[in-house]
Design an enzyme around this catalytic site. Structure first.
Site, PDB file in Angstrom:
ATOM      1  N   HIS A   5      -0.288   4.467   0.218  1.00  0.00           N
ATOM      2  CA  HIS A   5      -0.848   5.591   0.973  1.00  0.00           C
ATOM      3  C   HIS A   5      -1.242   5.120   2.367  1.00  0.00           C
ATOM      4  O   HIS A   5      -1.078   3.945   2.708  1.00  0.00           O
ATOM      5  CB  HIS A   5      -2.073   6.151   0.243  1.00  0.00           C
ATOM      6  N   LYS A  62       0.840  -1.187   0.000  1.00  0.00           N
ATOM      7  CA  LYS A  62       0.000   0.000   0.000  1.00  0.00           C
ATOM      8  C   LYS A  62       0.885   1.250   0.000  1.00  0.00           C
ATOM      9  O   LYS A  62       1.771   1.393   0.838  1.00  0.00           O
ATOM     10  CB  LYS A  62      -0.901  -0.015   1.231  1.00  0.00           C
TER      11      LYS A  62
END
Length: 240
Positions: free
Chosen positions: A126, A124
Site C-alpha cells: 500500500h 509494501k
C-alpha cells in the site's frame, strides 16, 4: 577532513569504550576461537554513530569512491549516485553517513546529487508500495554500505536487489575486514571473495581491518591481547 590515521584512531577509541570492539575469547560461527569480537548492534549512541559516520565519509570522499584529484573548481566529484544500506544494519549506516557527507559539503554542492536508499525486508503493498525506500535506483551508480561481510550471502542479496531495480553496483564499503581466510580451502578473506565475485572493476573497501587494530592500538589493549591478536593473524590471516 580527518587524516586516515585520525579517523581510524578516533573510531577505534569509540568502538573500544562502547564495547563494540572487545577482547577476550569468542567462538565464531566458523568454530574459530577469536581473541576479539566486533558487534555493531551497539552502534546506537550519538557520539559512536557520529564517529562511525565520519570514518565512513572519509573513505567515501577519497579514491576510488570519489575522484582522485579535484576538478578545475577544486571539487573532488563522487563516483557514485546512491549510497545503499541493506536492511537492517545498513539502514542507519547509510543515513548517518549521508548526513555526515552533507555537513562536510558545507553548501559547496560536491555531494548534492548523491542520495541514499535502502530496502524493506518485505515489499509494501500500500502507499508508495515497493521494496525500496529513498532514491530510485534505476540507471544509478550504487555503493553498498554495511557492517561486515561474512559468507557474502547478504551482499549477493543486496546486489540482486539493486540490479533488479535497474541500478549498477560500483563499490562496496564495510566497517570491518577481519582479514582472515574464509575457510581452510579458501585463502582469501570475505572481502577478498566479495571483490572477486563482483569483478576487478568494483572496489570493495573496509574502514578498519585487523591490521589497524593491531598497529594503531598496540600496547593500549595490553600485551597479552596484542600477542593473541598477532598469533590469530599468523594462523588465520588471509592473502591480500
Amino acid at each position: 577532513m580527518s587524516t586516515e590515521s585520525d579517523y581510524k584512531s578516533n573510531l577505534l577509541g569509540h568502538l573500544i569504550s562502547s564495547s563494540v570492539l572487545s577482547f577476550g575469547s569468542y567462538t565464531l560461527k566458523s568454530g574459530r576461537e577469536s581473541p576479539y569480537f566486533f558487534t555493531t548492534t551497539l552502534l546506537h549512541t550519538a557520539p559512536l554513530l557520529h564517529a562511525t559516520a565520519s570514518a565512513c565519509a572519509s573513505v567515501l570522499s577519497a579514491a576510488p569512491f570519489a575522484a582522485a584529484h579535484p576538478d578545475g573548481n577544486g571539487v573532488k566529484k563522487p563516483n557514485f549516485d546512491i549510497l545503499f544500506g541493506p536492511a537492517y544494519k545498513g539502514i542507519p549506516l547509510c543515513t548517518a553517513v549521508m548526513n555526515e557527507l552533507g555537513v562536510r559539503d558545507a553548501g559547496r554542492g560536491d555531494w548534492s546529487n548523491v542520495s541514499y536508499s535502502f530496502n524493506r525486508k518485505e515489499a509494501k503493498a500500500h502507499g508508495e508500495g515497493g521494496s525500496i525506500v529513498g532514491a530510485p535506483l534505476r540507471g544509478k551508480r550504487v555503493v553498498i554500505i554495511d557492517d561486515v561481510i561474512t559468507a557474502g550471502t547478504a551482499l549477493r542479496e543486496a546486489v540482486g536487489i539493486i540490479e533488479k531495480e535497474g541500478g549498477v553496483v560500483v563499490g562496496v564499503l564495510v566497517l570491518l575486514d577481519r582479514q582472515e581466510r574464509v575457510s581452510e580451502t579458501e585463502s582469501k578473506s570475505a572481502v577478498g571473495v566479495a571483490q572477486s565475485s563482483l569483478g576487478g572493476n568494483v572496489p570493495v573497501r573496509a574502514v578498519l581491518g585487523l591490521s589497524d587494530i593491531i598497529e594503531k592500538l598496540g600496547a593500549e589493549i595490553g600485551e597479552e591481547n596484542l600477542k593473541r591478536l598477532k598469533e590469530y593473524r599468523a594462523r588465520y590471516g588471509a592473502e591480500e
